[in-house]
Write a protein that holds these residues in place. Structure first.
Motif, PDB file in Angstrom:
ATOM      1  N   GLU A  63      41.319  27.650 -11.235  1.00  0.00           N
ATOM      2  CA  GLU A  63      41.698  26.257 -11.514  1.00  0.00           C
ATOM      3  C   GLU A  63      42.559  25.649 -10.421  1.00  0.00           C
ATOM      4  O   GLU A  63      42.684  24.429 -10.335  1.00  0.00           O
ATOM      5  N   ILE A 460      51.839  22.084 -18.141  1.00  0.00           N
ATOM      6  CA  ILE A 460      50.423  21.927 -17.793  1.00  0.00           C
ATOM      7  C   ILE A 460      50.127  22.597 -16.456  1.00  0.00           C
ATOM      8  O   ILE A 460      51.029  22.824 -15.648  1.00  0.00           O
ATOM      9  N   HIS A 464      45.397  20.482 -13.881  1.00  0.00           N
ATOM     10  CA  HIS A 464      45.499  19.378 -14.836  1.00  0.00           C
ATOM     11  C   HIS A 464      46.396  18.276 -14.267  1.00  0.00           C
ATOM     12  O   HIS A 464      46.130  17.081 -14.456  1.00  0.00           O
ATOM     13  N   LYS A 467      44.383  16.348 -11.748  1.00  0.00           N
ATOM     14  CA  LYS A 467      43.411  15.520 -12.454  1.00  0.00           C
ATOM     15  C   LYS A 467      44.089  14.305 -13.073  1.00  0.00           C
ATOM     16  O   LYS A 467      43.552  13.187 -13.037  1.00  0.00           O
ATOM     17  N   GLU A 468      45.280  14.492 -13.625  1.00  0.00           N
ATOM     18  CA  GLU A 468      45.992  13.378 -14.253  1.00  0.00           C
ATOM     19  C   GLU A 468      46.435  12.355 -13.211  1.00  0.00           C
ATOM     20  O   GLU A 468      46.362  11.147 -13.445  1.00  0.00           O
TER      21      GLU A 468
END
Length: 506
Positions: A63, A460, A464, A467-468
């Motif tokens: 990730e 998080i 993530h 991406k946010e």
């Protein structure tokens, strides 16, 4: 095309074969093929060699790999790879960008965000590398060219990122507190042509023409040339300034109220803007593609104006184009040094260098240092007209000139020497409706968005978080600031940004 077809692996998966007859992946278990990467790596990876895509799919299991740029040798080979099931699946993944060697540089610029992705690594599919005898040379050439371009861009962001952010917030706050509304500029009737005044040495030879034509010409001066025009008793109709640095204020020292309209980029130095505004002069704000400026564009009614690579001459020309002038003529846009001079007479540098001149550090020496700070090459003719008897240019000046010609071509302007004429009628630009800007409401909402992410950073994942950020216009607007922070992690970047915003909210 480097592939010849496919064969079926023991697992039932189709794997490509090269023209040499060798398989691109293991014939026993292609799905287990992995590329070596450090466990703690986070960032963007460029993979040369797509083939069946199994190695790329396995990379995505990590990730902390935010983006994979996968490169094939040519269009035919890429189309072949896209016919395979795994590569089809990858093409729909937002974390993957597929491209060829031909469009690699453009694809990398569009997908690798240094201030967000931080690290960049390059990997090869070994079989693909072995199939191409000149792979190393081709890839090295591509990487050097592309990374040089990205480095130049990120170095500008690293130098100006904080200035831009602070300046935009300061100017917005000033707009709100003073009740300023960004009302469009009215062009006087009878002025049918725009003259764009840059500060190149040949401007000194054009003064008489400007004086003769000023009744029918709308004179748009760059900030550097403003003092020169005043010295010749020519009051320009408009002056454009896009510089974020404090040195830009020196162009306007001693300014008084006049009929000139002062057009500032919203990221311009706020001290310069206040100096001009406090004398009662008309101000109009424009903006670049800076994400924070884009964020507030509609709310503050600030129209977009092209400036190439941040060149004030192009910004002035594009603003004139948006005012629907069919003919635009350039004066002093030399993009070269001529007759031993970098600028025309009367600029702020002339005053600065002459006032500090001494026997051991003359003004001539200061001008020479300015001109010879980079390698020069002799040029016979300027892009827009005649230069002096002895003219020299450098890579930076030449790139500015090329960008201007690209701008003209993009907007269907036909060149005849220093004059550009619109081939077709100008398209109406979508100028936002002028209105008062509520800085207090904006900054409160802005801070709330950043605080929300900062409060959840420990809970998080990095992927993530990335991406946010990419999913929010408010958070994207922080990216140039991240580039200037010098921090190694996104967590530190967000913390620094929040401190800055809280300071400007006090």
């Amino acid at each position: 095309m480097i592939y010849s077809g496919t064969i079926e692996a023991k697992t039932g998966h189709l794997i490509p074969t090269y023209k040499s007859g060798k398989p691109a992946h293991s014939k026993y278990n292609p799905t287990g093929e992995r590329l070596s990467i450090a466990e703690d790596f986070f960032g963007c990876i460029i993979v040369f060699g797509i083939a069946g895509g199994f190695h790329i799919k396995n990379l995505l299991a990590n990730e902390n790999i935010f983006k994979v740029i996968a490169v094939e040798s040519d269009n035919e080979s890429l189309d072949f790879c896209l016919s395979l099931e795994t590569v089809k699946e990858l093409s729909k993944n937002e974390r993957v960008a597929l491209c060829t060697m031909e469009n690699f540089c453009q694809c990398t610029k569009e997908n690798y965000i240094p201030s967000l992705h931080k690290k960049l690594s390059t990997l090869f599919l070994r079989s693909w590398h072995d199939e191409l005898p000149d792979a190393d040379a081709r890839v090295n050439e591509l990487l050097n060219k592309c990374l040089d371009s990205i480095s130049a861009d990120i170095s500008v962001q690293a130098h100006f990122g904080k200035h831009w952010h602070i300046n935009i917030l300061s100017n917005l706050k000033h707009m709100s507190q003073s009740g300023f509304i960004n009302t469009p500029v009215k062009i006087p009737e009878g002025k049918t042509k725009a003259a764009i005044i840059a500060a190149g040495p040949t401007l000194d030879n054009s003064i008489e023409q400007l004086k003769w034509e000023k009744e029918c010409t709308y004179i748009v001066s760059t900030d550097t040339a403003y003092g020169t025009l005043l010295n010749y008793h020519i009051v320009p109709d408009a002056v454009v300034s896009v510089d974020a640095q404090q040195v830009s204020s020196e162009h306007f020292l001693g300014i008084t109220k006049c009929r000139t309209v002062f057009i500032f980029d919203i990221s311009s130095n706020p001290e310069t803007v206040r100096t001009v505004s406090e004398k009662g002069n008309k101000i109009f704000f424009i903006r670049s593609n800076h994400p924070l400026a884009s964020l507030i564009a509609d709310k503050a009614a600030i129209p977009y104006t092209e400036s190439g690579s941040g060149t004030v001459t192009i910004a002035a020309a594009d603003w004139a184009r948006q005012q629907k002038f069919r003919q635009i003529e350039f004066f002093g846009a030399d993009f070269a040094y001529s007759d031993g001079k970098p600028y025309c007479r009367g600029t702020y540098l002339e005053k600065k260098f002459y006032s500090s001149s001494s026997r051991i550090s003359s003004s001539e020496e200061k001008y020479s240092t300015l001109m010879f700070r980079t390698d020069l090459e002799k040029t016979e003719k300027g892009l827009l007209g005649k230069l002096g008897k002895s003219a020299f240019t450098n890579k930076i000046l030449a790139s500015y000139g090329s960008t201007l010609l690209q701008w003209a071509s993009k907007h269907n302007l036909k060149q005849n020497g220093s004059v550009f004429t619109a081939i077709s009628s100008p398209i109406n630009s979508n100028t936002p409706t002028p209105s008062a800007f509520d800085f207090k409401a904006f900054i409160s909402s802005y801070i709330e968005k950043v605080q929300s992410l900062a409060a959840r950073m420990d809970e998080i994942s990095l992927s993530h978080t990335v991406k946010e950020i990419l999913g929010s216009r408010e958070l994207i607007s922080l990216l140039p600031l991240f580039a200037a922070s010098g921090k190694e992690t996104i967590t530190e970047d967000i913390s620094l940004a929040l401190q800055l915003l809280l300071y400007y909210n006090l």
